[in-house]
Design an enzyme around this catalytic site. Sequence first.
Site, PDB file in Angstrom:
ATOM      1  N   TRP A  10      -8.851   1.498 -38.131  1.00 24.89           N
ATOM      2  CA  TRP A  10      -9.677   1.144 -36.966  1.00 24.89           C
ATOM      3  C   TRP A  10     -11.163   1.332 -37.223  1.00 24.89           C
ATOM      4  O   TRP A  10     -11.991   0.908 -36.425  1.00 24.89           O
ATOM      5  CB  TRP A  10      -9.261   1.992 -35.762  1.00 24.89           C
ATOM      6  N   GLU A  96     -16.569   1.979 -47.816  1.00 24.30           N
ATOM      7  CA  GLU A  96     -17.704   2.242 -46.907  1.00 24.30           C
ATOM      8  C   GLU A  96     -18.192   3.672 -47.070  1.00 24.30           C
ATOM      9  O   GLU A  96     -19.380   3.952 -46.921  1.00 24.30           O
ATOM     10  CB  GLU A  96     -17.286   1.938 -45.456  1.00 24.30           C
ATOM     11  N   GLU A 165      -8.893  -2.640 -52.542  1.00 22.26           N
ATOM     12  CA  GLU A 165      -9.757  -3.326 -51.576  1.00 22.26           C
ATOM     13  C   GLU A 165     -11.034  -3.790 -52.270  1.00 22.26           C
ATOM     14  O   GLU A 165     -11.992  -3.009 -52.407  1.00 22.26           O
ATOM     15  CB  GLU A 165     -10.139  -2.364 -50.441  1.00 22.26           C
ATOM     16  N   GLY A 230      -8.321  -3.897 -41.527  1.00 20.60           N
ATOM     17  CA  GLY A 230      -9.438  -3.433 -40.709  1.00 20.60           C
ATOM     18  C   GLY A 230      -9.534  -4.221 -39.414  1.00 20.60           C
ATOM     19  O   GLY A 230      -8.845  -3.937 -38.437  1.00 20.60           O
ATOM     20  N   GLY A 231     -10.378  -5.247 -39.413  1.00 20.91           N
ATOM     21  CA  GLY A 231     -10.666  -6.020 -38.200  1.00 20.91           C
ATOM     22  C   GLY A 231      -9.430  -6.422 -37.410  1.00 20.91           C
ATOM     23  O   GLY A 231      -9.373  -6.207 -36.192  1.00 20.91           O
TER      24      GLY A 231
HETATM   25  P1  PGA Z   1     -10.993  -5.818 -43.082  1.00 22.58           P
HETATM   26  O1  PGA Z   1     -11.146  -4.275 -43.543  1.00 22.58           O
HETATM   27  O2  PGA Z   1      -9.516  -6.070 -42.886  1.00 22.58           O
HETATM   28  O3  PGA Z   1     -11.769  -5.907 -41.808  1.00 22.58           O
HETATM   29  O4  PGA Z   1     -11.548  -6.650 -44.176  1.00 22.58           O
HETATM   30  C1  PGA Z   1     -10.246  -3.700 -44.438  1.00 22.58           C
HETATM   31  C2  PGA Z   1     -10.635  -2.265 -44.709  1.00 22.58           C
HETATM   32  O5  PGA Z   1     -11.847  -1.973 -44.757  1.00 22.58           O
HETATM   33  O6  PGA Z   1      -9.784  -1.392 -44.892  1.00 22.58           O
END
Ligand code: PGA
Length: 248
Positions: A10, A96, A165, A230-231
């Site tokens: 999230w 991130e 990722e 994520g999104g």
């Molecule tokens: P995303 O993010 O599905 O929005 O690309 C994936 C993540 O950062 O784990």
Amino acid sequence: MRKKLIVGNWKMNGSLQTNQVLLASLCQAFDPANADLAICGSTPYLSQLQTCLSASSIEWGAQDVSSHESGAFTGEVSASMLKDFACRFVIVGHSERRQYQGESDDLVAAKAQRALAAGLTPIVCVGETARDREAGRTEFVVKRQLSAVIHAVGHCTSELIVAYEPVWAIGTGEHASAEQVQSVHRVLRAQLQAATGHSDRNRILYGGSVSPSNAAELLTLSDVDGALVGGASRDAHQLLSIVSACRP
Ligand code: PGA
């Protein structure tokens, strides 16, 4: 045969109210026959995840953990605190955090080690930047990131979940191609196998713009054992259709 796992990340999104609605929809419609499902929320909402999900088969976890056990580390959250909220998973080394918090391979490895010691399953994120890929360094980068963790956790390597990722695919709507995903997953699988002696123990997830429209293609690749989403994980319908794409 490794059962597929979909993990919703999230990130720094949500509120008590919006989470409640989302979790209720997930609990109502999730079918565990298709795949395992977990939600990694922000720390203040772990208690909400525990309350809303404990009667369901959906698991939950956190997005980061301290590399320290306890003590004078203002703002940090320890692995045992996550255990207090019955977390099963914790994401470590998300790009991130590597990017904005300057987390090094060694720090990520220490976090994975701390999580394992507390009985949590770390989801170790690895991935190259667009620049790494253009320079032909993808394999080198992901192997270096994973190798720091393997070196730190030793015989517990078989307990790890790894998430590939690619940084350039996160939140961009531009997912890696099936060939790119399968080839990096094969490299990671071989690295894990060399460390553990087992070829089928660890689940390797793909993350980076996974959506209902690409899930079936990516999740049926032989070395892809699930997704870190994520999104699309903030939308119950989208997340559940990604789960459905895992139907055996
Ligand atoms: P995303 O993010 O599905 O929005 O690309 C994936 C993540 O950062 O784990």
